[in-house]
Design an enzyme around this catalytic site. Sequence first.
Site, mmCIF file in Angstrom:
data_model
loop_
_atom_site.group_PDB
_atom_site.id
_atom_site.type_symbol
_atom_site.label_atom_id
_atom_site.label_comp_id
_atom_site.label_asym_id
_atom_site.label_seq_id
_atom_site.Cartn_x
_atom_site.Cartn_y
_atom_site.Cartn_z
ATOM 1 N N CYS A 271 -36.553 63.675 -4.444
ATOM 2 C CA CYS A 271 -35.881 62.761 -5.379
ATOM 3 C C CYS A 271 -35.635 63.442 -6.716
ATOM 4 C CB CYS A 271 -36.712 61.496 -5.579
ATOM 5 S SG CYS A 271 -35.992 60.323 -6.754
ATOM 6 N N CYS B 246 -40.389 54.083 -4.738
ATOM 7 C CA CYS B 246 -39.769 52.786 -5.015
ATOM 8 C C CYS B 246 -39.446 51.992 -3.757
ATOM 9 C CB CYS B 246 -38.505 52.980 -5.852
ATOM 10 S SG CYS B 246 -37.222 53.954 -5.042
#
Length: 390
Positions: free
Chosen positions: A103, A201
């Site tokens: 990410c 997340c």
Amino acid sequence: MNAHPKQRVVVGLSGGVDSAVTAHLLKQQGHEVVGIFMKNWEDDDDSEYCSSNVDFVDAAAVADVLGIEIEHVNFAADYKDRVFAEFLREYQAGRTPNPDVLCNAEIKFKAFLDHAMRLGAEKIATGHYARVRFDAATGQHQLLKGLDPSKDQSYFLHRLNQAQLGRTLFPVGELRKTEVRRIAEEICLPNAKKKDSTGICFIGERPFREFLNRYIRKEPGAIQDERGRTLGRHEGLSFYTLGQRQGLGIGGIKEKGAQRGGGAHAPWFVARKDLEKNVLRVVQGHEHPWLLSHRLVAEDASWVAGSAPAATALAAKTRYRQTDAACRFARAGEGFTLCFPQPQWAVTPGQSAVLYDGEVCLGGGVIASAQTLADAPVRAGQGRVSEPSA
């Protein structure tokens, strides 16, 4: 700090206290600060597990207190293509990936950086606990550990390159977490006491196996010990990771008499995955030889300086939050090997092996396989146990 006065800096405001204090510190230094909230997941962002909406409200409240603009940007499509797809591929192959590393490389310091540059930014900044230093002798940017050893996040940033580091600021990397909290309370930030986020997340606080069940088909099989005795059933090799102790469902099965590295009441740990036979191998005892590795092979190497280090005697982390371990480094094709004088515990394929020279993070690669202290055939008649996810 490598910033110059009056730069336009775009800060990734996550809703947490670290990025909030980052924006405050940059504004105090005289920069023109703009906030961006990155939305990276939307499949179930209205569920109890995904805090994206709450985080944006917190980020907006911070921007209001600091008197800066904030923009909400949706990177969910990029995230799904560049991070989540690879995350699933790795789990389906029996490995344990680290999506936070990918990410950072693909979203926060690529998609976000590109967007910030389109907004006229000269720099971007995030709330990571790391530092960037320009080495005049080599003309290169170095990635350094954060000054707070308990919060250092350089491990997750090891795939950043020179172009990315040259445009990045990490203000809180110069501080300890306690000081960040103190500053936040001093300037009355609304999220000064907000708990640090845990996990990634798209999983949030939900049970991990429950989440993976939505994307990966269950393929149950046998749980066996080192002698090939069946102790129970697993739900699918993808749902387990090396070193795992909880959730095995065999807690009541104990063998009298000491086994290697364990004993009558020693807990069970996942030690290997036999992909061919769909068998999960478990052992008793934290220090069992199957859990200790003195050598690993890593692939897909990425180096901060653009090339592999020349030094052979370095230090490495094979998982986040472990202390640096002395090792011998050697290049191997597009990857490298590491040999450890002191064996490392539960070295896990799919995770990152990250190299350090003191406080300087050099880069790293993805662990492909590990050689344990007990790489030998299983007892007579059981055949050879395949290397975990190699």
